[in-house]
Scaffold this motif. Structure first.
Motif, PDB file in Angstrom:
ATOM      1  N   GLY A 121       1.884 -25.436 -66.737  1.00  0.00           N
ATOM      2  CA  GLY A 121       2.304 -24.099 -66.333  1.00  0.00           C
ATOM      3  C   GLY A 121       1.392 -23.462 -65.314  1.00  0.00           C
ATOM      4  O   GLY A 121       1.306 -22.233 -65.219  1.00  0.00           O
ATOM      5  N   ILE A 122       0.693 -24.287 -64.514  1.00  0.00           N
ATOM      6  CA  ILE A 122      -0.247 -23.794 -63.509  1.00  0.00           C
ATOM      7  C   ILE A 122       0.451 -23.736 -62.156  1.00  0.00           C
ATOM      8  O   ILE A 122       1.121 -24.684 -61.750  1.00  0.00           O
ATOM      9  N   LEU A 123       0.294 -22.625 -61.455  1.00  0.00           N
ATOM     10  CA  LEU A 123       0.858 -22.504 -60.116  1.00  0.00           C
ATOM     11  C   LEU A 123       0.130 -23.471 -59.174  1.00  0.00           C
ATOM     12  O   LEU A 123      -1.092 -23.591 -59.216  1.00  0.00           O
ATOM     13  N   PHE A 124       0.889 -24.135 -58.311  1.00  0.00           N
ATOM     14  CA  PHE A 124       0.343 -25.157 -57.410  1.00  0.00           C
ATOM     15  C   PHE A 124       0.353 -24.631 -55.984  1.00  0.00           C
ATOM     16  O   PHE A 124       1.388 -24.260 -55.443  1.00  0.00           O
ATOM     17  N   LYS A 125      -0.833 -24.587 -55.377  1.00  0.00           N
ATOM     18  CA  LYS A 125      -0.992 -24.065 -54.017  1.00  0.00           C
ATOM     19  C   LYS A 125      -1.581 -25.147 -53.124  1.00  0.00           C
ATOM     20  O   LYS A 125      -2.418 -25.939 -53.565  1.00  0.00           O
ATOM     21  N   MET A 126      -1.150 -25.188 -51.879  1.00  0.00           N
ATOM     22  CA  MET A 126      -1.594 -26.217 -50.955  1.00  0.00           C
ATOM     23  C   MET A 126      -2.223 -25.565 -49.727  1.00  0.00           C
ATOM     24  O   MET A 126      -1.695 -24.584 -49.199  1.00  0.00           O
ATOM     25  N   ASN A 127      -3.364 -26.098 -49.286  1.00  0.00           N
ATOM     26  CA  ASN A 127      -4.044 -25.609 -48.086  1.00  0.00           C
ATOM     27  C   ASN A 127      -4.148 -26.723 -47.055  1.00  0.00           C
ATOM     28  O   ASN A 127      -4.548 -27.848 -47.392  1.00  0.00           O
ATOM     29  N   THR A 128      -3.821 -26.418 -45.808  1.00  0.00           N
ATOM     30  CA  THR A 128      -3.913 -27.390 -44.723  1.00  0.00           C
ATOM     31  C   THR A 128      -4.677 -26.780 -43.560  1.00  0.00           C
ATOM     32  O   THR A 128      -4.358 -25.669 -43.121  1.00  0.00           O
ATOM     33  N   VAL A 129      -5.703 -27.489 -43.092  1.00  0.00           N
ATOM     34  CA  VAL A 129      -6.404 -27.084 -41.875  1.00  0.00           C
ATOM     35  C   VAL A 129      -5.778 -27.838 -40.704  1.00  0.00           C
ATOM     36  O   VAL A 129      -5.826 -29.072 -40.649  1.00  0.00           O
ATOM     37  N   VAL A 130      -5.149 -27.105 -39.808  1.00  0.00           N
ATOM     38  CA  VAL A 130      -4.493 -27.724 -38.650  1.00  0.00           C
ATOM     39  C   VAL A 130      -5.551 -27.984 -37.583  1.00  0.00           C
ATOM     40  O   VAL A 130      -6.235 -27.066 -37.120  1.00  0.00           O
ATOM     41  N   CYS A 131      -5.689 -29.250 -37.213  1.00  0.00           N
ATOM     42  CA  CYS A 131      -6.750 -29.651 -36.287  1.00  0.00           C
ATOM     43  C   CYS A 131      -6.193 -30.631 -35.259  1.00  0.00           C
ATOM     44  O   CYS A 131      -4.995 -30.928 -35.243  1.00  0.00           O
ATOM     45  N   SER A 132      -7.072 -31.152 -34.412  1.00  0.00           N
ATOM     46  CA  SER A 132      -6.638 -32.040 -33.336  1.00  0.00           C
ATOM     47  C   SER A 132      -6.067 -33.354 -33.852  1.00  0.00           C
ATOM     48  O   SER A 132      -5.336 -34.047 -33.133  1.00  0.00           O
ATOM     49  N   LEU A 133      -6.378 -33.714 -35.095  1.00  0.00           N
ATOM     50  CA  LEU A 133      -5.920 -34.992 -35.643  1.00  0.00           C
ATOM     51  C   LEU A 133      -4.587 -34.904 -36.372  1.00  0.00           C
ATOM     52  O   LEU A 133      -3.956 -35.930 -36.616  1.00  0.00           O
TER      53      LEU A 133
END
Length: 243
Positions: free
Chosen positions: A99-111
């Motif tokens: 029952g845990i909320l799932f969050k996603m983080n993405t660092v947008v970079c040159s690759l």
């Protein structure tokens, strides 16, 4: 205790193991929560079973779904098979079971700025997906003599970042954070309980809250509370509990 006296309220602060920075929030802006920001390889069923009841939301760093790109960024060396995606799906399943909320983080970079992540993001169905433009700060990752890293080669232009956002605009949970939004809308505390002011493209420490109290230290943080609110910093991040 000082934070509580000053009107702050939290059970624990999110921590990104990649930067060793903690983030705290004023209760005038945000609700109490227990949040973790983790790499999925650090999360397993045993840990979830033991501590899951205490966690409201789990944030996972996902910079690519391509094995070679992940290896180039430094997110593991599984270049011959996409173990990263399978780990993500497993962590997502563990969160759902607890029952845990799932969050996603993405660092947008040159690759990764040209990557199309729509298929995998749709499978993962995160509660929130934050996309950050790679940010360069003096004293941290600008390649100076006292900097920890040199991430200048990972920078992307605003146009490249916007193209990534446009490519994923069908994802309703996507929250874009270019440098102009992200830089001053977070509160960072170092190990000496000093706020880190990033407003001048570096990390200038405030006086410690142990010495001058929260309010005076906060006045030296360069924090933009209006930008914090505009980027959606306040949201429903607590899960339902039976007690």
């Amino acid at each position: 205790m000082l934070a509580k006296i000053a009107g702050w309220r939290y059970r624990s602060s999110p921590m990104d193991p990649s930067s060793n920075q903690t983030v705290s929030y004023n209760e005038k802006l945000l609700l109490s929560l227990t949040s973790l920001l983790k790499f999925c390889s650090f999360t397993n069923a045993v840990g979830m079973m033991r501590y899951g009841e205490y966690v409201d939301i789990l944030g996972v760093s996902v910079d690519s779904f391509d094995p070679a790109t992940n290896a180039a960024i430094g997110r593991g060396g599984d270049t011959d098979k996409n173990q990263h995606v399978n780990r993500m799906l497993k962590v997502r399943e563990l969160c759902s079971n607890q029952g845990i909320l799932f969050k996603m983080n993405t660092v947008v970079c040159s690759l990764n700025h040209d990557e199309d992540m729509n298929e995998h993001v749709s499978r993962l169905e995160p509660y929130r997906w934050k996309a950050f433009q790679c940010l360069i700060l003096k004293g941290e990752n600008a390649g100076g003599p006292n900097d920890i890293n040199d991430a200048r080669k990972l920078q992307v232009s605003k146009g490249q970042f916007d193209a990534f956002i446009d490519r994923h605009s069908g994802q309703s949970m996507l929250i874009p954070e270019p440098n102009t939004v992200m830089q001053n809308s977070y509160l960072l505390l170092d190990e000496e309980l000093r706020f880190l002011d990033c407003s001048e493209n570096g990390k200038v420490p405030s006086q410690s809250i142990l010495e001058v109290g929260v309010e005076q230290a906060l006045s030296q943080a360069g924090f933009d509370d209006s930008m914090f609110l505009n980027r959606g910093g306040v949201f429903d991040w607590t899960r339902e509990r039976s007690n």
